[in-house]
Design a protein around this motif. Structure first.
Motif, PDB file in Angstrom:
ATOM      1  N   TRP A  17     -36.203  30.216-135.184  1.00  0.00           N
ATOM      2  CA  TRP A  17     -37.437  30.219-135.392  1.00  0.00           C
ATOM      3  C   TRP A  17     -38.103  31.250-136.210  1.00  0.00           C
ATOM      4  N   GLU A  35     -34.280  23.258-133.279  1.00  0.00           N
ATOM      5  CA  GLU A  35     -35.237  24.448-133.189  1.00  0.00           C
ATOM      6  C   GLU A  35     -35.795  24.651-132.039  1.00  0.00           C
ATOM      7  N   ASP A  36     -36.042  25.920-131.483  1.00  0.00           N
ATOM      8  CA  ASP A  36     -36.774  26.008-130.338  1.00  0.00           C
ATOM      9  C   ASP A  36     -37.804  27.198-130.869  1.00  0.00           C
ATOM     10  N   ASP A  37     -38.883  27.189-130.245  1.00  0.00           N
ATOM     11  CA  ASP A  37     -40.124  28.201-130.729  1.00  0.00           C
ATOM     12  C   ASP A  37     -39.914  29.447-130.180  1.00  0.00           C
ATOM     13  N   GLU A  38     -40.422  30.534-130.988  1.00  0.00           N
ATOM     14  CA  GLU A  38     -40.323  31.912-130.568  1.00  0.00           C
ATOM     15  C   GLU A  38     -39.006  32.516-130.486  1.00  0.00           C
ATOM     16  N   GLN A  71     -39.657  31.433-140.172  1.00  0.00           N
ATOM     17  CA  GLN A  71     -40.808  32.071-140.459  1.00  0.00           C
ATOM     18  C   GLN A  71     -40.732  32.977-141.834  1.00  0.00           C
TER      19      GLN A  71
END
Length: 308
Positions: free
Chosen positions: A270, A263-266, A274
């Motif tokens: 990701w 996973e990588d944020d934003e 959410q």
């Protein structure tokens, strides 16, 4: 094959035309739900040109060396053909005016059983179906649903299709006014809990990927079941030590999942996790990052000078 000068004329020429393809096959619940929802609005003329069988994870492969077949099939309210080629073949044929009487206004590819985010976009036949239309200057949208076995149902595809209608209508409005951007196409991923999604989120492609490996197997059928593009179980640790029963002249191997998504944020994956419907503009090319460009800018002249 019937006279194509009349194929697809039902529904009125004043309606915008949407062509639907996919990579799960023309009978897949995602495509069937998407077409059913589109037809039910009475706002579009709907054409379908989709693979006659599962074509997941074939990326942007095309059929070049031999002809492909197109067979008329019944899908209520739509003009539909099952094609023996890849998703890219289906889009290319469907927009060529060789099968249908005109070029569609919009191409939709999906709804895929399984998400298509991050690096999986490269593998995806669903995304390729939309990318092929983009190559020819047509607005297009690839659509995937984050299917989870034991949780998701076929009805979720209907909910996913309904959740995409505002996007589809907005794109068609932009097409009518000739203001839709021509330098990209859109990749849409819908969250598993689609009834309680958090709305649309503009994202960028990340680098998430399911890590894969290989295991020896004793037959073609062993371990052959996979849902669709990148929807494999991520807790598989099984191995097979019976490869010695295979002929010494032929070793058989099957892919196996070695780990979950990175996973990588934003980014697309990701935000999908959410609970958002992610909307990711994509282009045809993948450019290296700025640091790599800077590195090779100084590296290549050194190589060139040393070769003299």
């Amino acid at each position: 094959m019937e006279n194509h000068n009349t194929v697809g004329d039902a529904g009125g020429s004043d309606l915008p035309t949407i062509m639907v393809t996919n990579d799960d096959g023309i009978d897949a619940p995602g495509l069937q739900a998407l077409v059913r929802v589109l037809v039910s609005t009475n706002h579009y003329r709907v054409w379908v040109c989709a693979p006659d069988s599962e074509k997941s994870a074939v990326s942007h492969s095309i059929t070049w060396r031999h002809p492909i077949t197109a067979k008329r099939v019944e899908i209520n309210g739509a003009t539909a053909f099952a094609v023996s080629g890849t998703p890219a073949d289906c889009t290319s044929l469907g927009i060529s005016k060789a099968l249908f009487p005109s070029v569609p206004d919009l191409v939709l590819s999906g709804i895929n059983m399984g998400s298509n985010c991050g690096y999986h976009i490269v593998y995806s036949g669903t995304v390729a179906g939309a990318r092929e239309a983009f190559f020819y200057g047509l607005p297009s949208l690839s659509i995937s649903y984050d299917w989870v076995g034991g949780t998701s149902t076929n009805n979720d595809f209907t909910l996913a299709a309904e959740a995409c209608l505002p996007l589809i209508n907005a794109i068609l409005a932009e097409i009518k006014t000739k203001t839709f951007p021509q330098k990209c196409f859109l990749n849409v991923d819908l969250p598993t809990n689609i009834p309680n999604h958090k709305g649309y989120k503009l994202t960028k492609q990340g680098n998430s990927i399911v890590k894969m490996g290989w295991k020896p197997v004793s037959s073609d059928s062993e371990g052959a079941q996979m849902l669709s593009t990148m929807t494999m179980e991520t807790n598989s640790t099984s191995t097979n030590n019976n490869a010695n029963v295979v002929s010494q002249q032929q070793l058989l191997f099957k892919r196996e999942v070695k780990g979950g998504h990175v996973e990588d944020d934003e980014t697309d994956y990701w935000y999908l996790k959410q609970g958002y419907i992610t909307v990711t503009p994509l282009g045809a090319l993948s450019h290296a990052d700025n640091d790599s460009q800077t590195y090779f800018k100084s590296w290549l002249p050194i190589v060139a000078s040393s070769a003299l």
